[in-house]
Motif scaffolding. Structure first.
Motif, mmCIF file in Angstrom:
data_model
loop_
_atom_site.group_PDB
_atom_site.id
_atom_site.type_symbol
_atom_site.label_atom_id
_atom_site.label_comp_id
_atom_site.label_asym_id
_atom_site.label_seq_id
_atom_site.Cartn_x
_atom_site.Cartn_y
_atom_site.Cartn_z
ATOM 1 N N MET A 1 33.955 41.182 29.095
ATOM 2 C CA MET A 1 33.457 40.697 30.231
ATOM 3 C C MET A 1 34.350 40.844 31.575
ATOM 4 O O MET A 1 35.489 40.221 31.319
ATOM 5 N N ILE A 2 34.141 41.229 32.556
ATOM 6 C CA ILE A 2 34.775 41.346 33.790
ATOM 7 C C ILE A 2 34.622 40.152 34.714
ATOM 8 O O ILE A 2 33.278 39.742 35.208
ATOM 9 N N ASN A 3 35.529 39.557 35.170
ATOM 10 C CA ASN A 3 35.622 38.293 35.923
ATOM 11 C C ASN A 3 36.655 38.515 37.198
ATOM 12 O O ASN A 3 37.596 37.989 37.124
ATOM 13 N N PRO A 4 36.092 39.200 38.153
ATOM 14 C CA PRO A 4 37.103 39.529 39.513
ATOM 15 C C PRO A 4 37.089 38.142 40.195
ATOM 16 O O PRO A 4 36.117 37.291 39.923
ATOM 17 N N ARG A 5 37.995 38.187 40.785
ATOM 18 C CA ARG A 5 38.289 37.028 41.921
ATOM 19 C C ARG A 5 38.462 37.729 43.318
ATOM 20 O O ARG A 5 38.987 38.675 43.564
ATOM 21 N N VAL A 6 38.067 36.701 44.332
ATOM 22 C CA VAL A 6 38.039 37.045 45.726
ATOM 23 C C VAL A 6 39.424 36.282 46.154
ATOM 24 O O VAL A 6 39.335 35.099 46.129
ATOM 25 N N ALA B 1 29.733 50.530 42.425
ATOM 26 C CA ALA B 1 30.304 49.505 43.602
ATOM 27 C C ALA B 1 29.251 49.211 44.802
ATOM 28 O O ALA B 1 29.325 48.116 45.068
ATOM 29 N N GLN B 2 28.246 50.028 44.999
ATOM 30 C CA GLN B 2 27.407 49.789 46.173
ATOM 31 C C GLN B 2 26.392 48.633 45.654
ATOM 32 O O GLN B 2 26.058 47.692 46.282
ATOM 33 N N ALA C 1 37.438 49.528 41.772
ATOM 34 C CA ALA C 1 38.217 49.019 40.347
ATOM 35 C C ALA C 1 37.285 48.333 39.635
ATOM 36 O O ALA C 1 37.044 48.495 38.510
ATOM 37 N N VAL C 2 36.574 47.358 40.171
ATOM 38 C CA VAL C 2 35.679 46.658 39.303
ATOM 39 C C VAL C 2 34.604 47.466 38.780
ATOM 40 O O VAL C 2 34.122 47.496 37.580
ATOM 41 N N ALA C 3 33.889 48.368 39.815
ATOM 42 C CA ALA C 3 32.637 49.154 39.357
ATOM 43 C C ALA C 3 33.266 50.230 38.258
ATOM 44 O O ALA C 3 32.390 50.499 37.148
ATOM 45 N N HIS D 1 28.812 36.674 39.776
ATOM 46 C CA HIS D 1 27.365 36.888 39.207
ATOM 47 C C HIS D 1 26.851 38.038 39.450
ATOM 48 O O HIS D 1 26.147 38.787 38.630
ATOM 49 N N ALA D 2 27.340 38.917 40.558
ATOM 50 C CA ALA D 2 26.692 40.316 40.814
ATOM 51 C C ALA D 2 27.451 41.198 39.938
ATOM 52 O O ALA D 2 26.556 42.026 39.177
ATOM 53 N N THR D 3 28.571 40.856 39.455
ATOM 54 C CA THR D 3 29.272 41.791 38.233
ATOM 55 C C THR D 3 28.504 41.607 37.143
ATOM 56 O O THR D 3 28.087 42.688 36.243
#
Length: 90
Positions: free
Chosen positions: A1-6, A52-53, A80-82, A34-36
């Motif tokens: 599971m991917i959990n990016p941070r801003v 990415a879009q 990178a997340v995409a 949530h989007a991820t």
């Protein structure tokens, strides 16, 4: 599971933005995560640019319209997340 941070660059924020930095980072991170998860769940072989879009659209959709209008993530980081989503499904 991917959990990016801003994270926001404090040097690029004005005084109000600096005071609101932490709550805004939390809100943006929540929307991006949530989007991820949504994009991961509905992934059907799209390319990295397409993913990415989708991430950008989904993230903005989870934000207040005023915040969404100003949300301009780093393109390389969003890519990178995409790429991680695409790689996870290979």
């Amino acid at each position: 599971m991917i959990n990016p941070r801003v994270t926001l660059d404090a040097d690029s924020l004005g005084p109000v933005g600096q005071r609101l930095r932490k709550p805004l980072e939390d809100q943006l991170t929540s929307a991006l995560q949530h989007a991820t998860h949504t994009v991961e769940d509905h992934y059907t072989g799209e390319s990295v640019p397409e993913v990415a879009q989708e991430l950008l659209v989904e993230t903005r959709g989870g934000l207040h319209p005023d915040i969404a209008a100003g949300f301009e993530p780093d393109g390389a980081q969003l890519t990178a997340v995409a790429a991680a989503i695409v790689e996870e499904h290979r």
